[in-house]
Design a protein around this motif. Sequence first.
Motif, PDB file in Angstrom:
ATOM      1  N   GLY A   1       0.955  21.816   4.119  1.00 52.37           N
ATOM      2  CA  GLY A   1       1.105  22.232   2.897  1.00 52.37           C
ATOM      3  C   GLY A   1       1.644  21.365   1.837  1.00 52.37           C
ATOM      4  O   GLY A   1       1.480  22.041   0.531  1.00 52.37           O
ATOM      5  N   GLU A   2       1.870  20.267   1.784  1.00 51.48           N
ATOM      6  CA  GLU A   2       2.396  19.271   0.736  1.00 51.48           C
ATOM      7  C   GLU A   2       1.734  18.036   0.725  1.00 51.48           C
ATOM      8  O   GLU A   2       1.388  17.592   1.871  1.00 51.48           O
ATOM      9  N   VAL A   3       1.989  17.230  -0.290  1.00 52.51           N
ATOM     10  CA  VAL A   3       1.502  15.946  -0.426  1.00 52.51           C
ATOM     11  C   VAL A   3       2.601  15.108   0.154  1.00 52.51           C
ATOM     12  O   VAL A   3       3.766  15.227  -0.392  1.00 52.51           O
ATOM     13  N   LEU A   4       2.458  13.999   1.052  1.00 51.72           N
ATOM     14  CA  LEU A   4       3.467  13.413   1.494  1.00 51.72           C
ATOM     15  C   LEU A   4       2.942  11.711   1.073  1.00 51.72           C
ATOM     16  O   LEU A   4       1.906  11.495   1.501  1.00 51.72           O
ATOM     17  N   ALA A   5       3.642  11.063   0.386  1.00 49.86           N
ATOM     18  CA  ALA A   5       3.392   9.732   0.181  1.00 49.86           C
ATOM     19  C   ALA A   5       4.358   8.805   1.148  1.00 49.86           C
ATOM     20  O   ALA A   5       5.503   9.060   1.055  1.00 49.86           O
ATOM     21  N   THR A   6       3.632   7.834   1.740  1.00 51.11           N
ATOM     22  CA  THR A   6       4.550   6.876   2.552  1.00 51.11           C
ATOM     23  C   THR A   6       3.939   5.546   2.182  1.00 51.11           C
ATOM     24  O   THR A   6       2.839   5.145   1.880  1.00 51.11           O
ATOM     25  N   GLU A   7       5.115   4.636   1.913  1.00 46.72           N
ATOM     26  CA  GLU A   7       4.760   3.160   1.583  1.00 46.72           C
ATOM     27  C   GLU A   7       4.428   2.519   2.877  1.00 46.72           C
ATOM     28  O   GLU A   7       4.571   2.648   3.896  1.00 46.72           O
TER      29      GLU A   7
ATOM     30  N   ALA B   1       0.721  -1.299  -0.048  1.00 47.28           N
ATOM     31  CA  ALA B   1       0.072  -0.087  -0.016  1.00 47.28           C
ATOM     32  C   ALA B   1       0.801   1.303   0.164  1.00 47.28           C
ATOM     33  O   ALA B   1       1.964   1.247   0.548  1.00 47.28           O
ATOM     34  N   THR B   2       0.476   2.336  -0.633  1.00 47.78           N
ATOM     35  CA  THR B   2       0.910   3.655  -0.440  1.00 47.78           C
ATOM     36  C   THR B   2      -0.309   4.530   0.141  1.00 47.78           C
ATOM     37  O   THR B   2      -1.459   4.607  -0.139  1.00 47.78           O
ATOM     38  N   VAL B   3       0.220   5.278   1.331  1.00 47.77           N
ATOM     39  CA  VAL B   3      -0.683   6.117   1.865  1.00 47.77           C
ATOM     40  C   VAL B   3      -0.201   7.569   1.476  1.00 47.77           C
ATOM     41  O   VAL B   3       0.850   7.973   1.467  1.00 47.77           O
ATOM     42  N   VAL B   4      -1.285   8.419   1.062  1.00 46.35           N
ATOM     43  CA  VAL B   4      -0.974   9.926   0.712  1.00 46.35           C
ATOM     44  C   VAL B   4      -1.587  10.627   1.726  1.00 46.35           C
ATOM     45  O   VAL B   4      -2.828  10.650   1.947  1.00 46.35           O
TER      46      VAL B   4
END
Length: 129
Positions: free
Chosen positions: A73-79, A65-68
């Motif tokens: 103020g920014e988009v952060l994607a985490t595995e 999965a990837t969580v966004v």
Amino acid sequence: MKYVILIHSNPQPWGHPTGDFVAENQALPQEQRASMNAAFDKLLGELQANGELVGGEALGDPASATVVRWKDGEVLATEGPYAETREHLAGFFLIDVESPERAGDIVRGFAGPGETIELRPAMWPGGES
């Protein structure tokens, strides 16, 4: 009335049907597991035949999965895996039924050893369920 049936489980290794990979289910006698699987297949067939089953999907391993999120103020994607829980969302079914009572009757057929099943009304634009 539409409802989502959410299946929370933690099969090891991750696989579907989840019961085949959950220790609590594996501990049951083979005859009981076969009977439970047959009853579930029958339930799905009935829901499909009478138009109550809208759809459903099994979900992949939470490790894929990837969580966004929105942070500072920014988009952060985490595995993944990302949930701080023993159980993860393993799959879902969308049903369309006449009443909450019917949804409650149906969801009991989804329960199995080692899994948590959540029944939640679907919510459509405008706030109505």
